[in-house]
Write a protein that holds these residues in place. Sequence first.
Motif, PDB file in Angstrom:
ATOM      1  N   UNK A  72       0.817  -1.221   0.000  1.00 54.13           N
ATOM      2  CA  UNK A  72       0.000   0.000   0.000  1.00 54.13           C
ATOM      3  C   UNK A  72       0.850   1.271   0.000  1.00 54.13           C
ATOM      4  N   UNK A  73       1.907   1.294   0.789  1.00 54.69           N
ATOM      5  CA  UNK A  73       2.738   2.492   0.870  1.00 54.69           C
ATOM      6  C   UNK A  73       3.453   2.771  -0.446  1.00 54.69           C
ATOM      7  N   UNK A  74       3.954   1.727  -1.086  1.00 54.74           N
ATOM      8  CA  UNK A  74       4.634   1.884  -2.374  1.00 54.74           C
ATOM      9  C   UNK A  74       3.651   2.395  -3.431  1.00 54.74           C
ATOM     10  N   UNK A  75       2.465   1.804  -3.470  1.00 50.67           N
ATOM     11  CA  UNK A  75       1.466   2.239  -4.451  1.00 50.67           C
ATOM     12  C   UNK A  75       1.020   3.675  -4.190  1.00 50.67           C
ATOM     13  N   UNK A  76       0.888   4.062  -2.922  1.00 48.85           N
ATOM     14  CA  UNK A  76       0.518   5.442  -2.584  1.00 48.85           C
ATOM     15  C   UNK A  76       1.606   6.416  -3.017  1.00 48.85           C
ATOM     16  N   UNK A  77       2.866   6.032  -2.840  1.00 52.51           N
ATOM     17  CA  UNK A  77       3.972   6.887  -3.266  1.00 52.51           C
ATOM     18  C   UNK A  77       3.973   7.058  -4.782  1.00 52.51           C
ATOM     19  N   UNK A  78       3.697   5.985  -5.513  1.00 51.51           N
ATOM     20  CA  UNK A  78       3.612   6.078  -6.977  1.00 51.51           C
ATOM     21  C   UNK A  78       2.486   7.025  -7.388  1.00 51.51           C
ATOM     22  N   UNK A  82       2.807  10.477  -9.547  1.00 54.06           N
ATOM     23  CA  UNK A  82       2.037  10.754 -10.779  1.00 54.06           C
ATOM     24  C   UNK A  82       1.251  12.047 -10.638  1.00 54.06           C
ATOM     25  N   UNK A  83       0.675  12.268  -9.476  1.00 50.90           N
ATOM     26  CA  UNK A  83      -0.105  13.478  -9.236  1.00 50.90           C
ATOM     27  C   UNK A  83       0.784  14.714  -9.280  1.00 50.90           C
ATOM     28  N   UNK A  84       1.941  14.628  -8.658  1.00 53.16           N
ATOM     29  CA  UNK A  84       2.864  15.774  -8.668  1.00 53.16           C
ATOM     30  C   UNK A  84       3.294  16.112 -10.090  1.00 53.16           C
ATOM     31  N   UNK A  85       3.550  15.084 -10.888  1.00 56.53           N
ATOM     32  CA  UNK A  85       3.946  15.297 -12.272  1.00 56.53           C
ATOM     33  C   UNK A  85       2.790  15.892 -13.083  1.00 56.53           C
ATOM     34  N   UNK A  86       1.601  15.380 -12.853  1.00 57.97           N
ATOM     35  CA  UNK A  86       0.429  15.825 -13.604  1.00 57.97           C
ATOM     36  C   UNK A  86       0.077  17.279 -13.286  1.00 57.97           C
TER      37      UNK A  86
END
Length: 90
Positions: A72-78, A82-86
């Motif tokens: 869960x933590x790894x997926x949340x970081x991904x 993605x959100x920061x990039x977007x």
Amino acid sequence: MCRNIRTLHNFEPRADAAEIEAAALQYVRKISGSTKPSKANQEAFDHAVHEVAHVTGHLLDALVTTAPPKNREVEAAKARARSAERYATA
């Protein structure tokens, strides 16, 4: 509204009842077009959320995969990356 529905399959630990209920609530909100039903519709709305959560639990129990469980933590970081990039300002 539906951005809050998260993938629940193949996580360790498994999705709990609260996560399933939250996804069901978001789904019912989306298809009903209402975030807060009227008093006249509250019972039908709550019943739909309960039923969708119940069926979702059965679905998650029945799904099989050979992929290793996701963290869960790894997926949340991904997702944050993605959100920061977007939404990065230029």
